[in-house]
Design an enzyme around this catalytic site. Sequence first.
Site, short mmCIF file in Angstrom:
data_model
loop_
_atom_site.label_atom_id
_atom_site.label_comp_id
_atom_site.label_asym_id
_atom_site.label_seq_id
_atom_site.Cartn_x
_atom_site.Cartn_y
_atom_site.Cartn_z
N ASP A 136 0.89 -2.86 -13.29
CA ASP A 136 0.91 -1.41 -13.35
C ASP A 136 0.64 -0.91 -14.76
O ASP A 136 1.08 -1.52 -15.75
CB ASP A 136 2.27 -0.87 -12.89
CG ASP A 136 2.36 -0.71 -11.39
OD1 ASP A 136 1.31 -0.53 -10.75
OD2 ASP A 136 3.48 -0.75 -10.85
N ARG A 184 -6.78 -0.79 -9.39
CA ARG A 184 -6.22 0.41 -8.76
C ARG A 184 -6.42 1.59 -9.71
O ARG A 184 -6.07 1.53 -10.88
CB ARG A 184 -4.72 0.24 -8.49
CG ARG A 184 -4.07 1.49 -7.85
CD ARG A 184 -2.55 1.42 -7.91
NE ARG A 184 -2.05 0.23 -7.30
CZ ARG A 184 -0.94 -0.41 -7.70
NH1 ARG A 184 -0.28 0.02 -8.77
NH2 ARG A 184 -0.54 -1.50 -7.09
#
Length: 308
Positions: free
Chosen positions: A134, A184
């Site tokens: 992330d 992402r």
Amino acid sequence: MLGPVILAASRSDKMRRLVSAAPGTKQVVERFIAGETVEDVIPIVKDITGRGLEVTLDVVGEDITTVEQSYAARDAYLELIGRLKELGLGERAEMSVKLSMFGQALEGGHELALANVRPVVAAAAEIGTTVTLDAEDHTTLDSMFAIHEELRKDFPQTGCVIQAYLFRTEDDARRLAANGSRVRIVKGAYKEPASVAIQDKPEIDKAYVRIMKILMEGEGYPMIGSHDPRLISIGQELARRAGRKLDEYEFQMLYGIRSEEQNRLAAEGHRMRVYTAYGTDWYGYFMRRLAEKPANLLFFARSILTKG
């Protein structure tokens, strides 16, 4: 204009105590957080995957202050992977990790985070799944991308996240798309200065579209992290123009948000992955969800008022 205020509050110990003690907090937290333990989250993983969706699991708790806590974070993910292996869910469930939780912000943090995350990535690969790193605030990104590059030498399926509101991201997207990464894209959920990030929401959306186009036309695997119907529709069109098949990209949404739309996309044959967070240290994650959408804050306020 509430978003920046809420993001500032996400770093406040005083606000953490106030929010945690509020009578309506538990009800709202349960909307976004799937539980506190592995045993809490496993039935939810079974339900999500049973509906034809996939999942990425985040053990929340990035605000660590000791090396011992970083080891505990590593072990929490290894425990999760062990349970997924027992249940045969590896191919439907990946992991999302924040390197700050693995010690990135501590002294010698880059090496510590790499040492902690590597066995997690290796264990995930053994059960047929992977890990996505992330993105956090902009000061951590060079370290995150370096760790991502190092991990991909042995585990090329390792993914990472890029944030549309940062000025640097289009260049990052070109580099990552060229080397075949799993990427992402999200809008961004941290309070960033105007020197490094776009502040105007319509301009962020335009950047998001430009970056989606780069990823769809590249050699990697795009993961579209958005709940915005317009951006999702644009993503579908960009994928079509790029000649991508339905299994050559995916959509991702948060647990507890737009569940009907998640089911609709999956029913149409799209790969739809639900970002599912769990754990006891939920405050920072929860506050960023409130900051992303004013309706979430109103829901929280109503819950507090009715439970007081």
